[in-house]
Design an enzyme around this catalytic site. Structure first.
Site, PDB file in Angstrom:
ATOM      1  N   CYS A   2      -4.167  -2.084   7.171  1.00 38.49           N
ATOM      2  CA  CYS A   2      -3.596  -3.316   7.685  1.00 38.49           C
ATOM      3  C   CYS A   2      -2.990  -4.031   6.485  1.00 38.49           C
ATOM      4  O   CYS A   2      -3.056  -3.548   5.367  1.00 38.49           O
ATOM      5  CB  CYS A   2      -4.679  -4.203   8.284  1.00 38.49           C
ATOM      6  SG  CYS A   2      -5.489  -3.492   9.725  1.00 38.49           S
ATOM      7  N   GLY A  30       1.172  -2.332   9.395  1.00 34.83           N
ATOM      8  CA  GLY A  30       0.581  -2.450  10.728  1.00 34.83           C
ATOM      9  C   GLY A  30       1.550  -3.078  11.693  1.00 34.83           C
ATOM     10  O   GLY A  30       2.082  -4.155  11.434  1.00 34.83           O
ATOM     11  N   ASN A 103      -8.386  -5.816   5.196  1.00 33.99           N
ATOM     12  CA  ASN A 103      -7.734  -4.517   5.280  1.00 33.99           C
ATOM     13  C   ASN A 103      -8.789  -3.507   4.876  1.00 33.99           C
ATOM     14  O   ASN A 103      -9.371  -3.620   3.799  1.00 33.99           O
ATOM     15  CB  ASN A 103      -6.551  -4.452   4.308  1.00 33.99           C
ATOM     16  CG  ASN A 103      -6.074  -3.037   4.082  1.00 33.99           C
ATOM     17  OD1 ASN A 103      -6.084  -2.224   5.020  1.00 33.99           O
ATOM     18  ND2 ASN A 103      -5.667  -2.715   2.878  1.00 33.99           N
ATOM     19  N   GLY A 104      -9.045  -2.545   5.746  1.00 31.44           N
ATOM     20  CA  GLY A 104     -10.036  -1.544   5.404  1.00 31.44           C
ATOM     21  C   GLY A 104     -10.859  -1.161   6.612  1.00 31.44           C
ATOM     22  O   GLY A 104     -10.434  -1.350   7.750  1.00 31.44           O
TER      23      GLY A 104
END
Ligand code: AMP
Length: 496
Positions: A2, A30, A103-104
């Site tokens: 993301c 994204g 993000n992750g």
């Protein structure tokens, strides 16, 4: 994967426009959903929705999303089924006001959701793993404030100290496993950011001073900061947390104690070429990857007439590869930029058709030639198989295929959308049999050590990268076969 951005501007300056510009710059990370939460000194304002940034936001939101602090996010789901409820950023007003985006991927999310949280009387409302980070963080802040009050100190809940933030991040690291970089704000107090203990996910901070004062921004990629004129840029260290308080004083602390292992696939595929990640130019890395491929190709003794990149990511590497081979690099495949990503189409038939919709060959660049098609990676092989077929239809004399990354073999539990091992075509084939399967005359993969060297040359301080998707070495050390199976199950369920 993301993308996110958070901005903390001087009082009285709305950050929405800058956040939306930033989100547009990382739309490639994204395209499934977008959202922004701002803080105006009194309350949070939010707008989130499914779709591209330009589809979710319109002029009318500028009047509503007021505030000099804000967080924005674009989503590519790795967990969750793509519902609105899972769209980031998330925020809560109780027990403390916190808004957050990440993000992750949280690798123990199912465990936390089904066991750890219920044991503490918390029910997670969404399927988004950020919720786990948010609650652990907010609960820790709340507990510390209560503790300070109970100790009879002069502190009130009107204060958040850097130590409170470090403790909250420490607690997140201890409870929430995986790889995630996070940005967020604490209502009335300031902005925070942190990077996972191994620094797998990228995150960069910048500072901009104008006559109106100083602004701070934190984003997934440097390109976002460049765009808005943030000069003083620096990547967060592995396990580092940042706290910018209500007076805009910047505090930082390395909370984690693990070695830095940034994701190499960012350089191969995800990141924009005009970004620097951990001070490594993505563009230069791709040029070096092309050079390394040329060397490996020369060793095969096979002559080619032309190198044709699979757009977009393979362009830079194709140029350097062709130059080193002494042959032209031609844009033989024209991309229709209005067609969505092939990778995320639901089923194989749809994906194949979509390759043709998305990439159209120019006959004259193929006819009668020994063509070398260069792509960044081969995942399921649908793109490669279809392109080889198209090249032959357009009269290519020979069709060779090269991937400037090694065979993808292991699922990524850290947020790259390749979490199911069934997806990797290279798992079931030798390179020779895969070439036959894809229908090409020869297939060459990049060597793993060469790939790592190409990235490392940009910053020799990084002694290792996370190369888990290629070699199965998961840096966090807690990835078991069972865990991978359960992530796979979750992903498969989400796609049905
Ligand atoms: P495939 O057709 O499944 O082999 O997909 C390969 C193509 O997908 C390559 O052209 C890559 O550029 C692209 N790709 C690689 N990894 C990903 C990813 N995690 N998400 C989306 N696309 C990807």
């Amino acid at each position: 994967m993301c993308g996110f951005i958070s901005v903390y501007a001087p009082d009285g300056h709305d950050v929405l426009e800058e956040i939306l510009d930033g989100l547009l710059a990382i739309q490639h990370r994204g395209q499934d959903a977008a959202g922004v939460v701002t803080w105006d000194g009194d309350k949070f304002h939010a707008k989130k929705g499914l779709g591209l940034v330009r589809e979710v936001f319109s002029k009318k939101h500028a009047g509503r999303l007021k505030g000099h602090l804000g967080v924005g996010h674009v989503r590519y789901p790795t967990v969750g089924v793509g519902d609105d409820i899972d769209v980031q950023p998330f925020w809560i007003d109780f027990p403390v006001g916190v808004a957050m985006a990440h993000n992750g991927n949280v690798s123990n999310f199912q465990d936390l959701k089904n066991k750890w949280f219920p044991e503490r009387n918390v029910r997670l409302a969404s399927d988004c793993d950020l919720e786990a980070v948010l609650y652990v963080f907010a609960r820790s802040l709340f507990d510390q404030q209560n503790q300070a009050k109970a100790n009879g100190g002069s502190r009130t809940s009107a204060q958040v100290t850097p130590g409170d933030v470090w403790s909250a991040v420490r607690e997140v690291f201890a409870t929430v496993k995986g790889a995630y970089s996070v940005v967020g704000m604490i209502a009335g107090h300031g902005m925070f950011a942190f990077r996972d203990p191994f620094g797998i996910k990228p995150i960069i901070m910048g500072e901009r001073t104008t006559a109106e004062g100083t602004s701070y921004a934190v984003a997934s990629e440097s390109v976002v900061l460049d765009l808005s004129g943030y000069t003083g840029q620096r990547d967060l260290k592995a396990g580092e947390a940042i706290w910018i308080d209500s007076k805009q004083v910047v505090h930082s602390e390395v909370v984690g104690d693990k070695p830095h292992r940034p994701c190499i696939f960012e350089h191969v595929y995800f990141a924009r070429p005009d970004s620097l990640l951990d001070n490594i130019s993505v563009y230069k890395t791709r040029l070096r990857l092309g050079d390394a491929m040329a060397k490996a190709w020369q060793a095969t003794g096979i002559d080619v007439d032309v190198v044709i990149p699979v757009p977009e990511s393979a362009r830079s590497a194709a140029q350097s590869m062709a130059q080193a081979l002494g042959v032209p690099c031609r844009e033989g495949l024209v991309k229709n930029r209005y067609v969505g990503r092939t990778f995320i189409m639901a089923n194989t038939k749809e994906r194949r058709h979509s390759v043709r919709r998305k990439l159209n060959p120019i006959r004259l660049e193929f006819e009668g030639k020994r063509v070398l098609l260069l792509d960044d990676s081969i995942v399921r092989g649908n793109t490669a198989r279809e392109l080889v077929r198209m090249a032959r239809e357009k009269g290519a004399k020979k069709v060779y295929l090269a991937s400037y990354s090694p065979p993808l073999l292991h699922p990524c539990p850290y947020g790259i959308d390749m979490s199911t091992k069934r997806e990797f075509i290279a798992r079931n084939h030798s390179t020779e049999s895969l070439a036959a399967e894809l229908g090409c005359d020869f297939l060459l993969y990049q060597d793993l050590a060469d790939m790592v060297e190409c990235a490392q040359q940009g910053n020799p301080m990084i002694d290792r990268f996370c190369t888990a998707c290629f070699d199965g070495n998961y840096p966090t050390g807690d990835i078991t076969g069972d865990l991978l199976d359960s992530i796979e199950e979750e992903r498969t369920r989400a796609r049905v």
